[in-house]
Design an enzyme around this catalytic site. Structure first.
Site, PDB file in Angstrom:
ATOM      1  N   MET A  54     -26.904 -23.248  18.649  1.00  9.01           N
ATOM      2  CA  MET A  54     -26.720 -24.699  18.580  1.00  9.01           C
ATOM      3  C   MET A  54     -25.247 -25.026  18.356  1.00  9.01           C
ATOM      4  SD  MET A  54     -30.144 -26.226  16.903  1.00  9.01           S
ATOM      5  CE  MET A  54     -29.734 -25.879  15.217  1.00  9.01           C
TER       6      MET A  54
ATOM      7  N   HIS B 159     -22.708 -15.869  14.896  1.00  7.01           N
ATOM      8  CA  HIS B 159     -22.989 -16.044  16.330  1.00  7.01           C
ATOM      9  C   HIS B 159     -22.192 -15.028  17.152  1.00  7.01           C
ATOM     10  CE1 HIS B 159     -23.516 -20.343  14.815  1.00  7.01           C
ATOM     11  NE2 HIS B 159     -24.690 -20.097  15.368  1.00  7.01           N
TER      12      HIS B 159
ATOM     13  N   GLY C 169     -30.511 -13.648  15.477  1.00 10.62           N
ATOM     14  CA  GLY C 169     -30.067 -13.147  14.180  1.00 10.62           C
ATOM     15  C   GLY C 169     -31.226 -12.970  13.213  1.00 10.62           C
TER      16      GLY C 169
ATOM     17  N   GLN D 173     -37.885 -17.133  12.754  1.00 15.09           N
ATOM     18  CA  GLN D 173     -37.659 -17.529  14.153  1.00 15.09           C
ATOM     19  C   GLN D 173     -37.838 -16.330  15.087  1.00 15.09           C
ATOM     20  OE1 GLN D 173     -34.536 -20.421  15.673  1.00 15.09           O
ATOM     21  NE2 GLN D 173     -33.413 -18.524  15.880  1.00 15.09           N
TER      22      GLN D 173
HETATM   23  P1  AMP Z   1     -28.085 -21.403  15.368  1.00 12.28           P
HETATM   24  O1  AMP Z   1     -26.862 -21.866  16.078  1.00 12.28           O
HETATM   25  O2  AMP Z   1     -28.056 -21.658  13.887  1.00 12.28           O
HETATM   26  O3  AMP Z   1     -29.363 -21.851  16.033  1.00 12.28           O
HETATM   27  O4  AMP Z   1     -28.078 -19.818  15.480  1.00 12.28           O
HETATM   28  C1  AMP Z   1     -28.022 -19.179  16.731  1.00 12.28           C
HETATM   29  C2  AMP Z   1     -28.299 -17.726  16.553  1.00 12.28           C
HETATM   30  O5  AMP Z   1     -27.342 -17.142  15.678  1.00 12.28           O
HETATM   31  C3  AMP Z   1     -29.678 -17.457  15.910  1.00 12.28           C
HETATM   32  O6  AMP Z   1     -30.278 -16.329  16.531  1.00 12.28           O
HETATM   33  C4  AMP Z   1     -29.320 -17.173  14.484  1.00 12.28           C
HETATM   34  O7  AMP Z   1     -30.267 -16.362  13.815  1.00 12.28           O
HETATM   35  C5  AMP Z   1     -28.011 -16.440  14.650  1.00 12.28           C
HETATM   36  N1  AMP Z   1     -27.247 -16.492  13.391  1.00 12.28           N
HETATM   37  C6  AMP Z   1     -26.949 -17.594  12.672  1.00 12.28           C
HETATM   38  N2  AMP Z   1     -26.295 -17.243  11.544  1.00 12.28           N
HETATM   39  C7  AMP Z   1     -26.191 -15.891  11.566  1.00 12.28           C
HETATM   40  C8  AMP Z   1     -25.628 -14.933  10.673  1.00 12.28           C
HETATM   41  N3  AMP Z   1     -25.060 -15.290   9.529  1.00 12.28           N
HETATM   42  N4  AMP Z   1     -25.712 -13.623  10.999  1.00 12.28           N
HETATM   43  C9  AMP Z   1     -26.320 -13.245  12.171  1.00 12.28           C
HETATM   44  N5  AMP Z   1     -26.864 -14.106  13.057  1.00 12.28           N
HETATM   45  C10 AMP Z   1     -26.803 -15.410  12.750  1.00 12.28           C
END
Ligand code: AMP
Length: 279
Positions: free
Chosen positions: A30, A37, A147, A153
Protein backbone atom coordinates in the site's frame (compact mmCIF):
# COMPACT_ATOMS: atom_id res chain seq x y z
CA UNK A 1 11.38 1.04 -13.97
CA UNK A 2 8.22 0.78 -16.04
CA UNK A 3 5.08 2.23 -14.48
CA UNK A 4 1.59 0.93 -15.34
CA UNK A 5 -1.76 2.25 -14.17
CA UNK A 6 -4.14 -0.08 -16.04
CA UNK A 7 -4.61 -3.82 -15.72
CA UNK A 8 -4.81 -4.40 -19.46
CA UNK A 9 -1.51 -2.61 -20.20
CA UNK A 10 0.28 -4.44 -17.38
CA UNK A 11 -1.01 -7.91 -18.27
CA UNK A 12 -0.27 -7.30 -21.97
CA UNK A 13 3.34 -6.36 -21.19
CA UNK A 14 3.79 -9.27 -18.80
CA UNK A 15 2.43 -11.86 -21.25
CA UNK A 16 5.17 -10.84 -23.72
CA UNK A 17 7.76 -11.26 -20.97
CA UNK A 18 6.37 -14.69 -20.06
CA UNK A 19 6.57 -15.82 -23.69
CA UNK A 20 10.26 -14.89 -23.47
CA UNK A 21 10.57 -17.23 -20.49
CA UNK A 22 10.81 -14.62 -17.73
CA UNK A 23 9.60 -15.57 -14.27
CA UNK A 24 7.55 -12.96 -12.43
CA UNK A 25 7.66 -12.04 -8.73
CA UNK A 26 4.88 -9.91 -7.24
CA UNK A 27 5.17 -7.71 -4.13
CA UNK A 28 1.79 -6.17 -3.24
CA UNK A 29 1.97 -3.06 -1.02
CA UNK A 30 0.00 0.00 0.00
CA UNK A 31 3.03 2.25 -0.43
CA UNK A 32 4.76 4.47 2.15
CA UNK A 33 7.61 2.09 1.56
CA UNK A 34 10.16 1.25 4.23
CA UNK A 35 12.92 -1.31 4.68
CA UNK A 36 10.33 -4.04 5.39
CA UNK A 37 8.78 -3.62 1.94
CA UNK A 38 12.21 -3.30 0.33
CA UNK A 39 13.27 -6.62 1.87
CA UNK A 40 10.39 -8.26 -0.04
CA UNK A 41 11.59 -6.57 -3.24
CA UNK A 42 15.14 -7.94 -2.66
CA UNK A 43 13.77 -11.41 -2.00
CA UNK A 44 11.72 -11.23 -5.23
CA UNK A 45 14.79 -9.87 -7.08
CA UNK A 46 16.80 -12.91 -5.98
CA UNK A 47 14.10 -15.43 -6.88
CA UNK A 48 12.57 -14.09 -10.12
CA UNK A 49 13.60 -12.51 -13.44
CA UNK A 50 11.12 -9.63 -13.21
CA UNK A 51 9.85 -7.91 -10.07
CA UNK A 52 6.43 -6.26 -10.04
CA UNK A 53 5.56 -4.07 -7.05
CA UNK A 54 2.02 -2.80 -6.67
CA UNK A 55 1.12 0.29 -4.70
CA UNK A 56 -2.59 0.51 -4.02
CA UNK A 57 -4.22 1.83 -0.87
CA UNK A 58 -7.08 -0.64 -0.98
CA UNK A 59 -10.26 1.03 0.31
CA UNK A 60 -12.15 -2.24 0.89
CA UNK A 61 -9.72 -3.38 3.59
CA UNK A 62 -10.17 -0.25 5.72
CA UNK A 63 -13.10 -0.42 8.10
CA UNK A 64 -12.21 2.98 9.56
CA UNK A 65 -12.62 5.81 7.01
CA UNK A 66 -10.33 7.98 9.14
CA UNK A 67 -7.55 5.41 8.90
CA UNK A 68 -7.98 5.34 5.09
CA UNK A 69 -7.97 9.14 4.84
CA UNK A 70 -4.79 9.56 6.86
CA UNK A 71 -2.89 6.63 5.33
CA UNK A 72 0.48 8.08 4.19
CA UNK A 73 0.95 8.36 0.37
CA UNK A 74 4.48 9.66 -0.36
CA UNK A 75 4.41 8.54 -3.99
CA UNK A 76 7.54 10.30 -5.30
CA UNK A 77 9.69 8.97 -2.45
CA UNK A 78 8.24 5.48 -3.06
CA UNK A 79 9.15 5.60 -6.76
CA UNK A 80 12.72 6.61 -5.86
CA UNK A 81 13.03 3.77 -3.35
CA UNK A 82 11.76 1.24 -5.88
CA UNK A 83 14.21 2.50 -8.49
CA UNK A 84 17.08 2.15 -6.00
CA UNK A 85 15.90 -1.37 -5.17
CA UNK A 86 15.99 -2.20 -8.92
CA UNK A 87 12.29 -3.00 -9.11
CA UNK A 88 11.35 -3.61 -12.77
CA UNK A 89 7.68 -2.68 -12.78
CA UNK A 90 5.44 -0.53 -10.61
CA UNK A 91 1.69 -1.02 -10.87
CA UNK A 92 -0.24 1.89 -9.32
CA UNK A 93 -3.89 1.82 -10.38
CA UNK A 94 -6.66 4.18 -9.30
CA UNK A 95 -9.54 2.71 -7.28
CA UNK A 96 -11.89 2.74 -10.33
CA UNK A 97 -9.38 0.56 -12.20
CA UNK A 98 -9.63 -2.18 -9.57
CA UNK A 99 -13.30 -2.10 -8.49
CA UNK A 100 -16.63 -1.69 -10.18
CA UNK A 101 -19.35 0.32 -8.43
CA UNK A 102 -21.01 -1.61 -5.60
CA UNK A 103 -18.78 -4.66 -5.90
CA UNK A 104 -19.13 -6.82 -2.78
CA UNK A 105 -18.22 -10.48 -3.27
CA UNK A 106 -16.85 -12.53 -0.40
CA UNK A 107 -15.16 -15.84 0.06
CA UNK A 108 -15.50 -18.28 2.92
CA UNK A 109 -12.21 -18.01 4.77
CA UNK A 110 -13.06 -20.83 7.18
CA UNK A 111 -13.21 -18.49 10.14
CA UNK A 112 -9.74 -17.04 9.55
CA UNK A 113 -11.34 -13.63 9.02
CA UNK A 114 -13.31 -13.61 12.29
CA UNK A 115 -10.45 -13.96 14.76
CA UNK A 116 -7.58 -11.75 15.98
CA UNK A 117 -7.26 -8.86 13.46
CA UNK A 118 -10.44 -9.96 11.69
CA UNK A 119 -12.48 -9.68 14.88
CA UNK A 120 -11.28 -6.13 15.55
CA UNK A 121 -11.39 -5.07 11.87
CA UNK A 122 -14.58 -6.65 10.45
CA UNK A 123 -14.41 -7.00 6.65
CA UNK A 124 -10.67 -6.31 6.57
CA UNK A 125 -9.61 -9.71 5.23
CA UNK A 126 -12.44 -9.85 2.70
CA UNK A 127 -11.02 -6.59 1.32
CA UNK A 128 -7.52 -8.08 1.33
CA UNK A 129 -8.63 -11.20 -0.56
CA UNK A 130 -10.56 -9.11 -3.11
CA UNK A 131 -7.56 -7.00 -4.04
CA UNK A 132 -4.98 -9.79 -3.90
CA UNK A 133 -7.17 -12.00 -6.12
CA UNK A 134 -7.39 -9.15 -8.67
CA UNK A 135 -3.62 -8.61 -8.52
CA UNK A 136 -2.98 -12.34 -9.00
CA UNK A 137 -5.42 -12.44 -11.95
CA UNK A 138 -3.70 -9.47 -13.60
CA UNK A 139 -0.04 -10.29 -12.95
CA UNK A 140 -0.25 -14.10 -12.84
CA UNK A 141 3.03 -14.19 -10.90
CA UNK A 142 5.16 -17.29 -10.41
CA UNK A 143 5.85 -16.18 -6.83
CA UNK A 144 4.28 -13.62 -4.53
CA UNK A 145 6.05 -12.18 -1.50
CA UNK A 146 4.38 -11.24 1.78
CA UNK A 147 5.75 -10.21 5.17
CA UNK A 148 5.47 -12.31 8.32
CA UNK A 149 4.69 -8.93 9.94
CA UNK A 150 1.09 -9.56 8.78
CA UNK A 151 1.07 -13.23 9.73
CA UNK A 152 -2.72 -13.63 9.63
CA UNK A 153 -2.77 -12.04 6.16
CA UNK A 154 -0.35 -14.71 4.92
CA UNK A 155 -2.71 -17.41 6.22
CA UNK A 156 -5.73 -15.71 4.60
CA UNK A 157 -3.93 -15.49 1.24
CA UNK A 158 -2.81 -19.10 1.55
CA UNK A 159 -6.50 -20.01 1.92
CA UNK A 160 -7.44 -17.83 -1.10
CA UNK A 161 -4.80 -19.57 -3.22
CA UNK A 162 -5.98 -23.00 -2.02
CA UNK A 163 -9.67 -22.37 -2.73
CA UNK A 164 -9.18 -20.83 -6.18
CA UNK A 165 -6.30 -23.19 -7.04
CA UNK A 166 -4.19 -20.20 -8.08
CA UNK A 167 -0.86 -21.36 -9.54
CA UNK A 168 1.38 -19.07 -7.48
CA UNK A 169 4.01 -19.88 -4.88
CA UNK A 170 3.66 -17.78 -1.74
CA UNK A 171 6.84 -16.72 0.03
CA UNK A 172 6.70 -15.42 3.60
CA UNK A 173 9.60 -13.05 4.40
CA UNK A 174 10.91 -12.25 7.93
CA UNK A 175 9.85 -9.19 9.93
CA UNK A 176 12.21 -6.23 9.48
CA UNK A 177 12.62 -4.16 12.64
CA UNK A 178 14.03 -0.80 13.66
CA UNK A 179 17.32 -1.07 15.62
CA UNK A 180 15.29 -0.73 18.82
CA UNK A 181 13.08 -3.72 17.93
CA UNK A 182 9.91 -1.94 16.73
CA UNK A 183 8.51 -3.81 13.72
CA UNK A 184 8.63 -1.47 10.72
CA UNK A 185 5.21 -0.26 9.60
CA UNK A 186 3.94 2.55 7.40
CA UNK A 187 1.91 3.65 10.42
CA UNK A 188 5.03 4.25 12.56
CA UNK A 189 5.42 7.74 11.05
CA UNK A 190 2.34 8.77 13.03
CA UNK A 191 3.97 7.86 16.39
CA UNK A 192 5.41 10.72 18.46
CA UNK A 193 8.88 10.11 19.95
CA UNK A 194 7.22 9.29 23.28
CA UNK A 195 4.72 6.89 21.68
CA UNK A 196 7.55 5.23 19.76
CA UNK A 197 9.25 4.47 23.10
CA UNK A 198 6.02 3.04 24.52
CA UNK A 199 5.47 1.01 21.35
CA UNK A 200 8.66 -0.92 22.06
CA UNK A 201 6.65 -2.89 24.60
CA UNK A 202 5.15 -4.96 21.75
CA UNK A 203 8.42 -6.47 20.53
CA UNK A 204 9.69 -6.73 24.11
CA UNK A 205 6.54 -8.60 25.12
CA UNK A 206 7.06 -11.07 22.27
CA UNK A 207 10.70 -11.51 23.28
CA UNK A 208 9.52 -12.21 26.84
CA UNK A 209 6.99 -14.71 25.51
CA UNK A 210 9.71 -16.49 23.51
CA UNK A 211 12.02 -16.58 26.54
CA UNK A 212 9.54 -17.98 29.07
CA UNK A 213 7.56 -20.18 26.66
CA UNK A 214 9.79 -23.30 26.95
CA UNK A 215 9.44 -23.45 30.75
CA UNK A 216 5.87 -22.34 31.47
CA UNK A 217 2.35 -23.46 30.64
CA UNK A 218 0.59 -21.36 27.99
CA UNK A 219 -1.86 -19.76 30.44
CA UNK A 220 1.03 -18.48 32.59
CA UNK A 221 2.91 -17.16 29.57
CA UNK A 222 -0.20 -15.25 28.48
CA UNK A 223 -0.81 -13.83 31.93
CA UNK A 224 2.79 -12.71 32.41
CA UNK A 225 2.99 -11.09 28.97
CA UNK A 226 -0.32 -9.26 29.42
CA UNK A 227 0.85 -7.94 32.82
CA UNK A 228 4.09 -6.78 31.20
CA UNK A 229 2.23 -4.82 28.49
CA UNK A 230 -0.43 -3.41 30.79
CA UNK A 231 2.17 -1.75 33.02
CA UNK A 232 3.00 0.74 30.21
CA UNK A 233 0.68 3.76 30.31
CA UNK A 234 -0.75 4.89 26.97
CA UNK A 235 -0.62 1.37 25.54
CA UNK A 236 -4.00 -0.29 25.12
CA UNK A 237 -3.54 -4.05 24.61
CA UNK A 238 -6.14 -5.42 22.17
CA UNK A 239 -4.97 -9.03 22.19
CA UNK A 240 -2.06 -11.26 22.99
CA UNK A 241 -2.71 -14.83 21.82
CA UNK A 242 -0.75 -18.01 21.37
CA UNK A 243 -2.18 -19.80 18.35
CA UNK A 244 -1.82 -22.79 16.05
CA UNK A 245 0.38 -21.58 13.17
CA UNK A 246 -1.97 -22.99 10.53
CA UNK A 247 -5.51 -22.40 11.84
CA UNK A 248 -4.67 -19.41 14.09
CA UNK A 249 -7.01 -20.86 16.71
CA UNK A 250 -5.82 -20.08 20.26
CA UNK A 251 -4.16 -23.07 21.90
CA UNK A 252 -4.66 -23.90 25.58
CA UNK A 253 -1.92 -26.48 26.09
CA UNK A 254 1.32 -27.49 24.41
CA UNK A 255 0.97 -30.66 22.34
CA UNK A 256 3.79 -30.18 19.82
CA UNK A 257 1.62 -28.18 17.36
CA UNK A 258 3.73 -25.39 15.82
CA UNK A 259 2.69 -22.14 17.52
CA UNK A 260 2.84 -18.42 16.90
CA UNK A 261 2.32 -15.60 19.40
CA UNK A 262 0.50 -12.55 18.08
CA UNK A 263 0.00 -9.16 19.67
CA UNK A 264 -1.98 -6.03 18.81
CA UNK A 265 -2.12 -2.81 20.77
CA UNK A 266 -3.10 0.79 20.35
CA UNK A 267 -0.40 3.28 21.22
CA UNK A 268 -2.19 6.61 21.41
CA UNK A 269 -4.35 6.53 18.27
CA UNK A 270 -2.08 4.17 16.33
CA UNK A 271 -2.82 0.42 16.08
CA UNK A 272 0.28 -1.74 15.91
CA UNK A 273 0.70 -5.49 15.42
CA UNK A 274 3.62 -7.87 15.78
CA UNK A 275 4.22 -11.61 16.16
CA UNK A 276 6.84 -14.26 16.86
CA UNK A 277 7.07 -17.89 15.78
CA UNK A 278 7.36 -19.93 18.97
CA UNK A 279 8.35 -23.37 17.75
P1 AMP B 1 1.51 -2.96 3.47
O1 AMP B 1 2.03 -1.88 2.58
O2 AMP B 1 1.49 -2.57 4.92
O3 AMP B 1 0.21 -3.56 2.98
O4 AMP B 1 2.58 -4.13 3.40
C1 AMP B 1 2.94 -4.71 2.18
C2 AMP B 1 3.74 -5.94 2.43
O5 AMP B 1 4.91 -5.63 3.18
C3 AMP B 1 2.97 -6.99 3.28
O6 AMP B 1 3.24 -8.29 2.78
C4 AMP B 1 3.54 -6.79 4.64
O7 AMP B 1 3.46 -7.94 5.46
C5 AMP B 1 4.98 -6.47 4.31
N1 AMP B 1 5.62 -5.78 5.45
C6 AMP B 1 5.15 -4.68 6.08
N2 AMP B 1 5.96 -4.37 7.11
C7 AMP B 1 6.95 -5.30 7.12
C8 AMP B 1 8.09 -5.52 7.95
N3 AMP B 1 8.36 -4.75 8.99
N4 AMP B 1 8.89 -6.58 7.67
C9 AMP B 1 8.60 -7.40 6.61
N5 AMP B 1 7.54 -7.24 5.79
C10 AMP B 1 6.73 -6.20 6.05
Amino acid sequence: MKIFTTRVALSGYLSEQKINGKSIGLVPTMGALHAGHLSLISEARRACDLVVCSIFVNPTQFNDPNDLAKYPRPLNADIEKLQEAVCDILFMPEVAEMYIEGESWHINLNGLDNILEGKIRPGHYQGVTQIVKKLFDTVMPDKAFFGQKDYQQVKVITELVRQYEIPVQLVMCPIIREDDGLAMSSRNVHLSADEHQRALVLSRALKLAGDIFPNKPIAEVKEEVKRFVNQIPGVDLEYFEICDQQTLQPVAAKDGTPLVALIAAKVGQIRLIDNIILQ
